[in-house]
Design a protein around this motif. Sequence first.
Motif, PDB file in Angstrom:
ATOM      1  N   TYR A  95       0.829  -1.209   0.000  1.00 47.82           N
ATOM      2  CA  TYR A  95       0.000   0.000   0.000  1.00 47.82           C
ATOM      3  C   TYR A  95       0.863   1.259   0.000  1.00 47.82           C
ATOM      4  O   TYR A  95       0.459   2.291  -0.534  1.00 47.82           O
ATOM      5  CB  TYR A  95      -0.942   0.019   1.200  1.00 47.82           C
ATOM      6  CG  TYR A  95      -1.978  -1.085   1.168  1.00 47.82           C
ATOM      7  CD1 TYR A  95      -2.718  -1.346   0.016  1.00 47.82           C
ATOM      8  CD2 TYR A  95      -2.221  -1.872   2.287  1.00 47.82           C
ATOM      9  CE1 TYR A  95      -3.653  -2.363  -0.024  1.00 47.82           C
ATOM     10  CE2 TYR A  95      -3.158  -2.886   2.263  1.00 47.82           C
ATOM     11  CZ  TYR A  95      -3.871  -3.133   1.103  1.00 47.82           C
ATOM     12  OH  TYR A  95      -4.796  -4.134   1.068  1.00 47.82           O
ATOM     13  N   ALA A 104      -3.500   8.526  -3.978  1.00 50.88           N
ATOM     14  CA  ALA A 104      -4.353   8.141  -2.854  1.00 50.88           C
ATOM     15  C   ALA A 104      -5.615   7.429  -3.302  1.00 50.88           C
ATOM     16  O   ALA A 104      -6.045   6.448  -2.682  1.00 50.88           O
ATOM     17  CB  ALA A 104      -4.705   9.384  -2.029  1.00 50.88           C
ATOM     18  N   THR A 107      -4.934   3.893  -4.201  1.00 54.10           N
ATOM     19  CA  THR A 107      -4.613   3.132  -2.995  1.00 54.10           C
ATOM     20  C   THR A 107      -5.855   2.751  -2.220  1.00 54.10           C
ATOM     21  O   THR A 107      -6.006   1.599  -1.782  1.00 54.10           O
ATOM     22  CB  THR A 107      -3.666   3.945  -2.096  1.00 54.10           C
ATOM     23  OG1 THR A 107      -2.495   4.301  -2.836  1.00 54.10           O
ATOM     24  CG2 THR A 107      -3.262   3.146  -0.864  1.00 54.10           C
ATOM     25  N   TRP A 108      -6.770   3.695  -2.049  1.00 59.26           N
ATOM     26  CA  TRP A 108      -8.001   3.391  -1.310  1.00 59.26           C
ATOM     27  C   TRP A 108      -8.851   2.377  -2.051  1.00 59.26           C
ATOM     28  O   TRP A 108      -9.454   1.478  -1.429  1.00 59.26           O
ATOM     29  CB  TRP A 108      -8.795   4.674  -1.057  1.00 59.26           C
ATOM     30  CG  TRP A 108      -8.242   5.515   0.047  1.00 59.26           C
ATOM     31  CD1 TRP A 108      -7.674   6.747  -0.069  1.00 59.26           C
ATOM     32  CD2 TRP A 108      -8.185   5.183   1.437  1.00 59.26           C
ATOM     33  NE1 TRP A 108      -7.256   7.214   1.152  1.00 59.26           N
ATOM     34  CE2 TRP A 108      -7.561   6.279   2.100  1.00 59.26           C
ATOM     35  CE3 TRP A 108      -8.579   4.078   2.197  1.00 59.26           C
ATOM     36  CZ2 TRP A 108      -7.339   6.275   3.474  1.00 59.26           C
ATOM     37  CZ3 TRP A 108      -8.363   4.089   3.574  1.00 59.26           C
ATOM     38  CH2 TRP A 108      -7.753   5.174   4.192  1.00 59.26           C
ATOM     39  N   ARG A 109      -8.913   2.489  -3.377  1.00 59.87           N
ATOM     40  CA  ARG A 109      -9.680   1.510  -4.148  1.00 59.87           C
ATOM     41  C   ARG A 109      -9.063   0.118  -4.049  1.00 59.87           C
ATOM     42  O   ARG A 109      -9.771  -0.894  -3.955  1.00 59.87           O
ATOM     43  CB  ARG A 109      -9.792   1.952  -5.612  1.00 59.87           C
ATOM     44  CG  ARG A 109     -10.753   3.110  -5.851  1.00 59.87           C
ATOM     45  CD  ARG A 109     -11.022   3.315  -7.328  1.00 59.87           C
ATOM     46  NE  ARG A 109      -9.870   3.829  -8.041  1.00 59.87           N
ATOM     47  CZ  ARG A 109      -9.657   5.118  -8.289  1.00 59.87           C
ATOM     48  NH1 ARG A 109     -10.537   6.042  -7.889  1.00 59.87           N
ATOM     49  NH2 ARG A 109      -8.586   5.511  -8.961  1.00 59.87           N
TER      50      ARG A 109
END
Length: 228
Positions: A95, A104, A107-109
């Motif tokens: 991550y 970002a 990364t969140w997905r």
Amino acid sequence: MIGIAMTTSTADSSPSTPIASTPAARAPALPAVRHSWIDNLQGQLFGVVMIAFGMSMLHSLGLIIGQIAGVAFLVTYATGISFGMAFTIINLPFYLLAALRMGAAFTWRTLAAVTAVSVLTNVAGNYISYSHLDPAVGAVLAGLCVGIGLIGLFRHQASCGGMSILATYVQERTGFKAGWLLMGFDLALFATAALFLPMDRVFYSLVGAITMNLFVAWNHRYEWYIAR
């Protein structure tokens, strides 16, 4: 060959004037297209479900798959902890790469996708059982399911963590196909698996991994896909 170029034969036209007769020559340039949030959501959900479905088949057969998921399967078989727990923990260092290199939002997905795959794979046994599944057939079907699931995530700006983060980054920056990079990692993974698993399970696992990687390599091509 027909339709590459033609010239007119009438007296009032110059024989050297080409007529654009191919569809590519006549078609206007396609406008750039962007996915809406609902486009991305449905694509990501499809990818997650297909990957988890493939993982459940592999788990039922005692097989592994390529990439970090294969490492998670080996840890599961060796220690008895759930696949979802192993998959989540092993993905943690990746991550940081995703945050630094891919942004970002990506990364969140990816975090959401990894979490969803982990949970769905763990609970799949409560809803799906395989009373008979031939290892060769199961390996190929699982490879196709995981492969098309990864493409669904890639095309909608997500991944399933681990090596796919690195592979996606390398392909977007250099054009080197994601599938080929993943295959190199898998060769090392399966050499290690041969030390711990029966050779028949390693063989069928390799069949599934090759199926998955070839499917991704041939079908996930950045220049083929217009929407962003």
